[in-house]
Design a protein around this motif. Structure first.
Motif, PDB file in Angstrom:
ATOM      1  N   ILE A 361     -46.490 -14.486   3.802  1.00 17.48           N
ATOM      2  CA  ILE A 361     -46.825 -15.041   4.987  1.00 17.48           C
ATOM      3  C   ILE A 361     -45.986 -16.230   5.329  1.00 17.48           C
ATOM      4  CG2 ILE A 361     -48.680 -16.072   6.558  1.00 17.48           C
ATOM      5  CD1 ILE A 361     -50.599 -13.780   5.589  1.00 17.48           C
ATOM      6  N   ARG A 362     -45.826 -17.240   4.261  1.00 20.48           N
ATOM      7  CA  ARG A 362     -45.384 -18.434   4.357  1.00 20.48           C
ATOM      8  C   ARG A 362     -43.856 -18.020   4.642  1.00 20.48           C
ATOM      9  NH1 ARG A 362     -42.926 -22.794   1.519  1.00 20.48           N
ATOM     10  NH2 ARG A 362     -44.412 -24.656   1.760  1.00 20.48           N
ATOM     11  N   ARG A 363     -43.351 -17.013   3.985  1.00 20.72           N
ATOM     12  CA  ARG A 363     -42.065 -16.491   3.957  1.00 20.72           C
ATOM     13  C   ARG A 363     -41.696 -15.932   5.579  1.00 20.72           C
ATOM     14  NH1 ARG A 363     -42.578 -15.108  -1.261  1.00 20.72           N
ATOM     15  NH2 ARG A 363     -42.596 -12.846  -0.723  1.00 20.72           N
ATOM     16  N   GLU A 364     -42.344 -15.076   5.717  1.00 15.88           N
ATOM     17  CA  GLU A 364     -42.162 -14.047   6.999  1.00 15.88           C
ATOM     18  C   GLU A 364     -42.271 -15.223   8.116  1.00 15.88           C
ATOM     19  OE1 GLU A 364     -44.444 -10.550   7.319  1.00 15.88           O
ATOM     20  OE2 GLU A 364     -43.913 -10.521   9.378  1.00 15.88           O
ATOM     21  N   TYR A 365     -43.135 -15.951   8.346  1.00 17.33           N
ATOM     22  CA  TYR A 365     -43.412 -16.720   9.408  1.00 17.33           C
ATOM     23  C   TYR A 365     -42.713 -18.184   9.577  1.00 17.33           C
ATOM     24  CZ  TYR A 365     -46.499 -13.143  10.699  1.00 17.33           C
ATOM     25  OH  TYR A 365     -46.954 -11.836  10.965  1.00 17.33           O
ATOM     26  N   ARG A 366     -41.985 -18.461   8.146  1.00 14.30           N
ATOM     27  CA  ARG A 366     -41.550 -19.663   7.955  1.00 14.30           C
ATOM     28  C   ARG A 366     -42.422 -20.812   8.370  1.00 14.30           C
ATOM     29  NH1 ARG A 366     -37.581 -20.000  11.638  1.00 14.30           N
ATOM     30  NH2 ARG A 366     -38.124 -18.331  12.650  1.00 14.30           N
ATOM     31  N   VAL A 367     -43.602 -20.970   7.945  1.00 16.23           N
ATOM     32  CA  VAL A 367     -44.230 -22.142   8.086  1.00 16.23           C
ATOM     33  C   VAL A 367     -44.658 -22.833   6.884  1.00 16.23           C
ATOM     34  CG1 VAL A 367     -45.773 -21.006   9.853  1.00 16.23           C
ATOM     35  CG2 VAL A 367     -46.528 -20.239   7.704  1.00 16.23           C
ATOM     36  N   GLU A 368     -45.262 -23.939   7.053  1.00 16.14           N
ATOM     37  CA  GLU A 368     -45.236 -24.879   5.808  1.00 16.14           C
ATOM     38  C   GLU A 368     -46.764 -24.738   5.622  1.00 16.14           C
ATOM     39  OE1 GLU A 368     -43.417 -28.603   6.009  1.00 16.14           O
ATOM     40  OE2 GLU A 368     -44.208 -29.015   4.218  1.00 16.14           O
ATOM     41  N   LEU A 369     -47.022 -23.680   4.598  1.00 14.95           N
ATOM     42  CA  LEU A 369     -48.412 -23.517   4.087  1.00 14.95           C
ATOM     43  C   LEU A 369     -48.670 -23.760   2.896  1.00 14.95           C
ATOM     44  CD1 LEU A 369     -50.814 -21.348   4.415  1.00 14.95           C
ATOM     45  CD2 LEU A 369     -49.466 -19.773   3.581  1.00 14.95           C
ATOM     46  N   VAL A 370     -49.869 -24.705   2.630  1.00 14.92           N
ATOM     47  CA  VAL A 370     -50.213 -24.941   1.388  1.00 14.92           C
ATOM     48  C   VAL A 370     -51.600 -24.196   1.155  1.00 14.92           C
ATOM     49  CG1 VAL A 370     -48.973 -27.044   1.623  1.00 14.92           C
ATOM     50  CG2 VAL A 370     -51.177 -27.088   2.004  1.00 14.92           C
ATOM     51  N   VAL A 371     -51.855 -23.733   0.021  1.00 11.10           N
ATOM     52  CA  VAL A 371     -53.008 -23.368  -0.388  1.00 11.10           C
ATOM     53  C   VAL A 371     -53.800 -24.162  -1.627  1.00 11.10           C
ATOM     54  CG1 VAL A 371     -54.207 -21.094  -1.143  1.00 11.10           C
ATOM     55  CG2 VAL A 371     -52.018 -21.058   0.216  1.00 11.10           C
ATOM     56  N   PHE A 372     -54.956 -24.415  -1.425  1.00 14.46           N
ATOM     57  CA  PHE A 372     -55.737 -24.921  -2.499  1.00 14.46           C
ATOM     58  C   PHE A 372     -57.322 -24.591  -1.997  1.00 14.46           C
ATOM     59  CE2 PHE A 372     -55.446 -27.959   1.170  1.00 14.46           C
ATOM     60  CZ  PHE A 372     -56.492 -28.458   1.595  1.00 14.46           C
ATOM     61  N   GLY A 373     -58.139 -24.825  -2.903  1.00  5.80           N
ATOM     62  CA  GLY A 373     -59.918 -24.361  -2.544  1.00  5.80           C
ATOM     63  C   GLY A 373     -60.407 -24.129  -3.721  1.00  5.80           C
ATOM     64  N   HIS A 374     -61.579 -23.627  -3.426  1.00  6.27           N
ATOM     65  CA  HIS A 374     -62.474 -23.340  -4.305  1.00  6.27           C
ATOM     66  C   HIS A 374     -62.334 -22.011  -4.894  1.00  6.27           C
ATOM     67  CE1 HIS A 374     -64.094 -26.847  -2.229  1.00  6.27           C
ATOM     68  NE2 HIS A 374     -64.502 -26.191  -1.393  1.00  6.27           N
ATOM     69  N   ALA A 375     -61.277 -21.793  -6.044  1.00  3.31           N
ATOM     70  CA  ALA A 375     -60.866 -20.402  -6.209  1.00  3.31           C
ATOM     71  C   ALA A 375     -62.108 -19.806  -6.942  1.00  3.31           C
ATOM     72  CB  ALA A 375     -59.740 -20.585  -7.199  1.00  3.31           C
ATOM     73  N   GLY A 376     -62.956 -20.532  -7.584  1.00  2.00           N
ATOM     74  CA  GLY A 376     -63.955 -19.600  -8.344  1.00  2.00           C
ATOM     75  C   GLY A 376     -64.869 -18.868  -7.572  1.00  2.00           C
ATOM     76  N   ASP A 377     -65.006 -19.195  -6.196  1.00  2.00           N
ATOM     77  CA  ASP A 377     -65.537 -18.433  -5.245  1.00  2.00           C
ATOM     78  C   ASP A 377     -64.993 -17.525  -4.518  1.00  2.00           C
ATOM     79  OD1 ASP A 377     -68.045 -19.840  -5.666  1.00  2.00           O
ATOM     80  OD2 ASP A 377     -67.561 -21.250  -4.189  1.00  2.00           O
ATOM     81  N   GLY A 378     -63.536 -17.467  -4.701  1.00  2.00           N
ATOM     82  CA  GLY A 378     -62.698 -16.502  -3.943  1.00  2.00           C
ATOM     83  C   GLY A 378     -62.432 -17.360  -2.751  1.00  2.00           C
ATOM     84  N   ASN A 379     -62.586 -18.508  -2.391  1.00  2.00           N
ATOM     85  CA  ASN A 379     -62.774 -19.269  -1.192  1.00  2.00           C
ATOM     86  C   ASN A 379     -61.428 -20.363  -1.286  1.00  2.00           C
ATOM     87  OD1 ASN A 379     -64.749 -21.781   0.166  1.00  2.00           O
ATOM     88  ND2 ASN A 379     -63.207 -20.695   1.201  1.00  2.00           N
ATOM     89  N   VAL A 380     -60.212 -19.775  -0.397  1.00  2.00           N
ATOM     90  CA  VAL A 380     -59.381 -20.615  -0.596  1.00  2.00           C
ATOM     91  C   VAL A 380     -58.977 -21.267   0.886  1.00  2.00           C
ATOM     92  CG1 VAL A 380     -58.114 -19.337  -2.490  1.00  2.00           C
ATOM     93  CG2 VAL A 380     -57.909 -18.439  -0.228  1.00  2.00           C
TER      94      VAL A 380
END
Ligand SMILES: Cc1cc2nc3c(=O)[nH]c(=O)nc-3n(C[C@H](O)[C@H](O)[C@H](O)COP(=O)(O)OP(=O)(O)OC[C@H]3O[C@@H](n4cnc5c(N)ncnc54)[C@H](O)[C@@H]3O)c2cc1C
Length: 468
Positions: A361-380
């Motif tokens: 999605i970052r590449r397709e829409y050329r948006v500045e997307l950063v991803v972080f979060g509570h991965a252990g809950d599947g919650n990003v």
């Protein structure tokens, strides 16, 4: 709902039911309370500061009589636009912050405006623990946490706020006061009204007081591991493996390479080039077993593909690693002026695929997307940084946000793990729940708030969920 009374009339009437210093009508106050932590803003006609359940009840009785909308508000740190007022009354609960601990019953009673950190501190003063730990804990209120069903890094081990709410005092839109739940730790007496208000985003009633369950203090010692991966698919799969490892794993946080780059200038941890992302894992236990657990975790992470493994057991070394996570919100906010924080959550066995979707999605829409979060809950938390004034960019951002939701739903996930639906996600709700579920939600809203005066325009979409 549009206010049928002139703002001056509303102001005058409010000053009859509250003291003058509890009612603010000036432009500065109205603008100040027109925000939450999203880019959305509104303008209330009046801002009021109740100091008791009776005050809240008096305001709602008045609003009900005048057909004026009321927008409950804690600290305004919400990330879905839930507290943004659209005319009417901004009802700010931050003056109601008393806390009384009942240690022998392992619970406490907090007014809705108490901060999460104050509740944690009150519990700790009696050797007990209140687990919910949203990143905003020093500012956000217990009422806001309950209304959003907030959680934090330790949600992996302890769950979200809903697990800890034993009972509530709620003022209904007509001013009536409803008590739910009680002092018992178990309660199978009738419908679970308490839980109905958890996550209701201020649309069904105003929470003025909460009875919260406390748990024993967890073991005193911790170890922290920083695990770096060259590919997101290895990282995503490692999350599931680590989460299954042991009860001692109390949080598992993700920072993707774009987040790491944002933090790099401010962060204390130099990382090698070429990492796709890192996980920060916290283990909690006793000193004598922690080194062995940390070793097991490190071995498992290496077997799952970690190319960087750092283990910290000294308090200072751990704090050093966690500073990287603490810097994230401030660091990404500096990338561009507008931050759109998403909160999609997927089943653990879909995380690797979802992280790949986000890169696409970052590449397709050329948006500045950063991803972080509570991965252990599947919650990003996919966050898009953009410029609100740039119409072309915002068109791509909106399309990217829709694509993020679609990807999460396609993988059996959901729109929000902890930030709620609010204003920003309400029109996606019909894609996330069945028509019958949406209809049930509308009926509940009608039952509690037949005039539609409480936080209108939030959570429920503008269309969908009509009678089957
Ligand atoms: C830097 C930062 C980090 C964050 N980290 C996390 C995190 O880790 N986990 C997480 O879950 N969230 C996080 N959040 C989001 C936010 O802090 C939480 O949603 C929090 O629970 C909101 O509390 P608040 O008091 O600010 O509520 P507000 O923003 O004032 O209100 C939020 C919603 O609750 C309703 N509401 C507020 N008080 C009441 C009440 N007494 N009765 C009925 N309805 C009410 C409002 O109408 C609104 O719909 C973060 C936000 C920021 C800015």
């Amino acid at each position: 709902v549009t206010a049928p009374v002139a703002d001056e009339v509303l102001g005058r009437e409010l000053r009859h039911v509250l003291r003058p210093d509890q009612v603010r009508l000036g432009a500065v106050d109205r603008v100040t309370y027109g925000y939450d932590a999203t880019y959305r803003r509104g303008l209330p006609a009046a801002v009021v500061f109740p100091e008791s359940t009776e005050d809240v009840s008096a305001v709602l009785r008045l609003a009900s009589r005048l057909h004026v909308p009321v927008f409950p508000r804690g600290a305004g740190t919400g990330l879905s636009g839930g507290a943004v007022p659209m005319g009417g009354i901004a009802l700010v609960l931050t003056r109601m912050r008393s806390i009384s601990v009942e240690p022998e019953a392992m619970q406490l009673v907090a007014e809705a405006g108490a901060t999460t950190a104050d509740v944690q501190a009150a519990a700790a003063a009696h050797g007990l623990y209140y687990p919910p730990d949203p990143g905003s804990q020093h500012v956000a209120t217990v009422g806001g946490n309950i209304a959003e069903n907030a959680a934090g890094p330790h949600g992996l081990r302890y769950g979200a706020t809903d697990r800890y709410v034993l009972g509530l005092t709620v003022v209904l839109p007509n001013g009536e006061v409803l008590e739910t739940g009680g002092r018992t730790l178990k309660n199978a007496t009738g419908y679970r009204l308490t839980q109905l208000f958890v996550g209701s985003e201020g649309t069904l009633g105003v929470i003025t007081r909460a009875r919260l369950r406390l748990v024993p203090k967890p073991p005193p010692d911790t170890a922290t591991l920083l695990l770096g991966f060259a590919g997101l698919s290895e990282l995503g799969r490692a999350v599931g493996q680590l989460a299954r490892l042991s009860e001692s794993l109390v949080s598992l946080e993700l920072l993707d390479r774009h987040t790491i780059a944002a933090v790099a200038g401010r962060g204390p941890v130099p990382l090698p080039e070429g990492l796709a992302g890192v996980l920060l894992a916290e283990l909690r236990g006793y000193k004598d077993v922690l080194p062995r657990l940390a070793q097991q975790t490190a071995d498992l992470a290496r077997a799952a593909g970690a190319v960087v493994v750092q283990v910290a057991v000294e308090r200072e070394a751990q704090a050093h690693l966690w500073r990287m996570r603490e810097e994230v919100a401030a660091a990404v906010a500096r990338l561009k002026p507008t931050k759109i924080s998403e909160d999609a959550t997927v089943p653990l066995d879909e995380l690797a695929g979802f992280l790949a979707d986000l890169e696409a999605i970052r590449r397709e829409y050329r948006v500045e997307l950063v991803v972080f979060g509570h991965a252990g809950d599947g919650n990003v938390h996919p966050n898009i940084l953009c410029r609100e004034g740039d119409a072309e960019e915002m068109t791509r951002v909106e399309a990217a946000v829709a694509a993020i939701f679609q990807a999460a739903l396609r993988r059996g996930g959901t729109l929000s793990g902890e930030h709620g639906i609010g204003l920003l996600k309400r029109d996606f709700l019909p894609h996330a729940v069945s028509p019958a579920a949406l209809w049930t939600m509308r009926e509940l809203k009608r039952l509690f708030d037949p005039q539609g005066i409480l936080n209108p325009g939030k959570l429920l979409p503008s269309t969908g969920g009509e009678a089957p």
